[in-house]
Enzyme design. Structure first.
Site, PDB file in Angstrom:
ATOM      1  N   HIS A 123      36.991  42.629  29.296  1.00  0.00           N
ATOM      2  CA  HIS A 123      37.977  42.674  28.222  1.00  0.00           C
ATOM      3  C   HIS A 123      37.259  42.298  26.922  1.00  0.00           C
ATOM      4  O   HIS A 123      36.295  41.526  26.950  1.00  0.00           O
ATOM      5  CB  HIS A 123      39.056  41.639  28.562  1.00  0.00           C
ATOM      6  CG  HIS A 123      40.265  41.667  27.684  1.00  0.00           C
ATOM      7  ND1 HIS A 123      40.297  41.076  26.441  1.00  0.00           N
ATOM      8  CD2 HIS A 123      41.500  42.190  27.877  1.00  0.00           C
ATOM      9  CE1 HIS A 123      41.501  41.230  25.919  1.00  0.00           C
ATOM     10  NE2 HIS A 123      42.248  41.905  26.765  1.00  0.00           N
ATOM     11  N   ASP A 200      36.120  34.825  33.735  1.00  0.00           N
ATOM     12  CA  ASP A 200      37.370  35.172  33.065  1.00  0.00           C
ATOM     13  C   ASP A 200      38.400  35.389  34.177  1.00  0.00           C
ATOM     14  O   ASP A 200      38.329  36.384  34.905  1.00  0.00           O
ATOM     15  CB  ASP A 200      37.143  36.440  32.232  1.00  0.00           C
ATOM     16  CG  ASP A 200      38.424  36.974  31.625  1.00  0.00           C
ATOM     17  OD1 ASP A 200      39.516  36.528  32.022  1.00  0.00           O
ATOM     18  OD2 ASP A 200      38.339  37.862  30.759  1.00  0.00           O
ATOM     19  N   GLN A 203      43.059  37.779  34.987  1.00  0.00           N
ATOM     20  CA  GLN A 203      43.737  38.667  35.938  1.00  0.00           C
ATOM     21  C   GLN A 203      43.608  38.190  37.381  1.00  0.00           C
ATOM     22  O   GLN A 203      44.138  38.837  38.283  1.00  0.00           O
ATOM     23  CB  GLN A 203      43.179  40.095  35.828  1.00  0.00           C
ATOM     24  CG  GLN A 203      43.366  40.733  34.460  1.00  0.00           C
ATOM     25  CD  GLN A 203      44.822  40.977  34.091  1.00  0.00           C
ATOM     26  OE1 GLN A 203      45.719  40.956  34.936  1.00  0.00           O
ATOM     27  NE2 GLN A 203      45.067  41.187  32.816  1.00  0.00           N
ATOM     28  N   LYS A 226      50.206  35.351  31.543  1.00  0.00           N
ATOM     29  CA  LYS A 226      49.972  36.396  32.556  1.00  0.00           C
ATOM     30  C   LYS A 226      50.272  35.869  33.954  1.00  0.00           C
ATOM     31  O   LYS A 226      50.134  36.584  34.942  1.00  0.00           O
ATOM     32  CB  LYS A 226      48.520  36.881  32.497  1.00  0.00           C
ATOM     33  CG  LYS A 226      48.190  37.643  31.210  1.00  0.00           C
ATOM     34  CD  LYS A 226      46.770  38.123  31.241  1.00  0.00           C
ATOM     35  CE  LYS A 226      46.264  38.565  29.883  1.00  0.00           C
ATOM     36  NZ  LYS A 226      46.799  39.849  29.443  1.00  0.00           N
ATOM     37  N   CYS A 364      42.029  47.086  25.770  1.00  0.00           N
ATOM     38  CA  CYS A 364      41.051  46.117  25.221  1.00  0.00           C
ATOM     39  C   CYS A 364      39.749  46.164  26.003  1.00  0.00           C
ATOM     40  O   CYS A 364      39.125  45.115  26.246  1.00  0.00           O
ATOM     41  CB  CYS A 364      41.603  44.704  25.186  1.00  0.00           C
ATOM     42  SG  CYS A 364      43.018  44.519  24.127  1.00  0.00           S
TER      43      CYS A 364
END
Ligand code: PLP
Length: 406
Positions: A123, A200, A203, A226, A364
């Site tokens: 991202h 990261d 997700q 999220k 993104c």
């Protein structure tokens, strides 16, 4: 006992609304999830019964608010299985968490000729902060590629990590393809070369059980919004040994120990990295979101979403003109696709007329779109409250849209 998404749905008031006279089918969960009652109530309760500025007041209200806020830190530490609550720093989201590391770790450790490694499917928020850090320090950004199935190129990894690599920053789950990367194995390889790794988790945290000790990652970032929580709150987990060495990245109230015009000394962890009044209501909302996920159970939640994905996959696989940019295996709830001859924006706009919310565009992740040579894709992404009936509605609408747009 199997989990029933229909009963989960009842806790999400927004899911009862209509769009263009049709029941909303919300399939843009990778962008943000809807919020359960518990989250809304926790935030409402804060402003009705607890609102006061934390960490400073000697009066009851401020002490209660401070206690509740610090309980959230403990809850996040448990959720990530972090060794200590002071390794949990509250931020506004994944983006801010990564920027914190890029600035602070960058200032402390990056020098001219050093290297930072990211992958082609990151991202923008796990690319641009590193580009900025490299510009400031004279370090170089190196990019790990992927294969045709969207898997990270593990052979190239061995070649790309080297003596000058100061940090590897990778997403655990791609927001474009849903691919779950073998980050544990990658972290082991990097650590064998003494290279720290930032994960990261934007997700992954909403879909998979995360254990930062088992992963042995050095940093882990995720966003509340999220993961069924509010916008404006996020988390950075960092190993104490790094956080202790890293300088503050923002100055202000709360992050100090003693201020004079000649010299300022800094507060202990985690406050050193939390300047100014924090998002207390959002933190309490995040705690309610973690409670929701833990009540469902992360393994059960992932199993539910995997089943849903298998159902969606069957519907999409044989669809005329379908080009799939995801794979069904090792997937945390995302399918990216294009239909031959149909622009993703047109498809997304028309699907909205059927009450269906999907994301279209570059997500993104422009370098990944360039790698594939496409301007964007259509992306559907699921959460615990989505049902197979919704996937069926989506598939029927897709057929109608394809016929109209062909
Ligand atoms: N990383 C990944 C993989 C994402 O999917 C996103 C958001 O889509 C982010 C980072 C940025 O998250 P936020 O905008 O909540 O900071």
């Amino acid at each position: 006992m199997p989990i029933d998404p229909h009963s989960i749905r009842q806790r999400f008031p927004l899911l009862t609304r209509q769009v263009h006279g049709k029941p909303l089918v919300y399939l843009d969960n990778a962008a943000t999830t809807q919020k359960p009652e518990g989250v809304l109530e926790a935030m409402d309760h804060y402003y009705r019964a607890l609102n006061s500025n934390i960490h400073r007041g000697v009066y009851t209200l401020a002490q209660e608010a401070t206690d509740r806020y610090e309980e959230v830190r403990q809850a996040v530490a448990r959720f990530l299985h972090a060794p200590a609550a002071h390794e949990i720093i509250f931020t506004r989201g994944t983006t801010e968490s990564i920027n914190l590391v890029a600035q602070s770790f960058g200032q402390r450790y990056l020098r001219e000729g050093d290297e930072v490694v990211v992958s082609v499917m990151e991202h923008h928020s796990n690319i641009v902060p590193w580009q900025l850090a490299c510009q400031r320090s004279g370090a170089r950004l190196k990019v790990l590629g992927i294969d045709g199935q969207g898997r990270l190129d593990m052979d190239a990894l061995d070649a790309i990590l080297g003596e000058r690599t100061r940090l590897l920053a990778l997403t655990q789950v791609s927001n474009v393809t849903g691919r779950i990367h073998p980050v544990r194995e990658i972290i082991r390889k990097a650590h064998a070369l003494d290279i720290p790794v930032l994960i990261d988790g934007a997700q992954s945290a909403p879909h998979l059980a995360v254990d930062v000790q088992e992963l042995d990652c050095d940093f882990f970032a995720f966003s509340g919004h999220k993961a069924y929580g509010p916008m404006g709150i996020g988390v950075l987990y960092g190993k104490e040994r790094w956080l202790e060495e890293m300088p503050p990245w923002q100055g202000g109230g709360e992050m100090i120990d003693r201020v004079t015009f000649e010299e300022t000394t800094y507060n202990e962890l985690p406050y050193k990295f939390e300047a100014g009044t924090p998002a207390v209501a959002e933190a309490l909302g995040l705690k309610a979101a973690l409670d929701f996920m833990e009540a469902v159970g992360m393994p059960g939640l992932h199993a539910l979403e995997t089943e849903l994905m298998a159902h969606a996959w069957k519907k999409l696989e044989g669809f005329p003109g379908m080009r799939l940019y995801s794979a069904v295996e090792d997937n945390a709830g995302v399918i990216s696709f294009l239909l031959d001859g149909i622009h993703p924006y047109d498809l997304g706009t028309l699907l909205d007329r059927f009450g269906i919310a999907v994301r279209t565009g570059h997500h993104c992740a422009q370098p990944l779109m360039d790698h594939w040579g496409v301007p964007g894709t259509v992306r559907l992404s699921v959460a615990a409250y989505n049902t197979t009936e919704e996937i069926d509605i989506f598939a029927e609408a897709l057929e109608k849209c394809a016929a109209i747009l062909a």
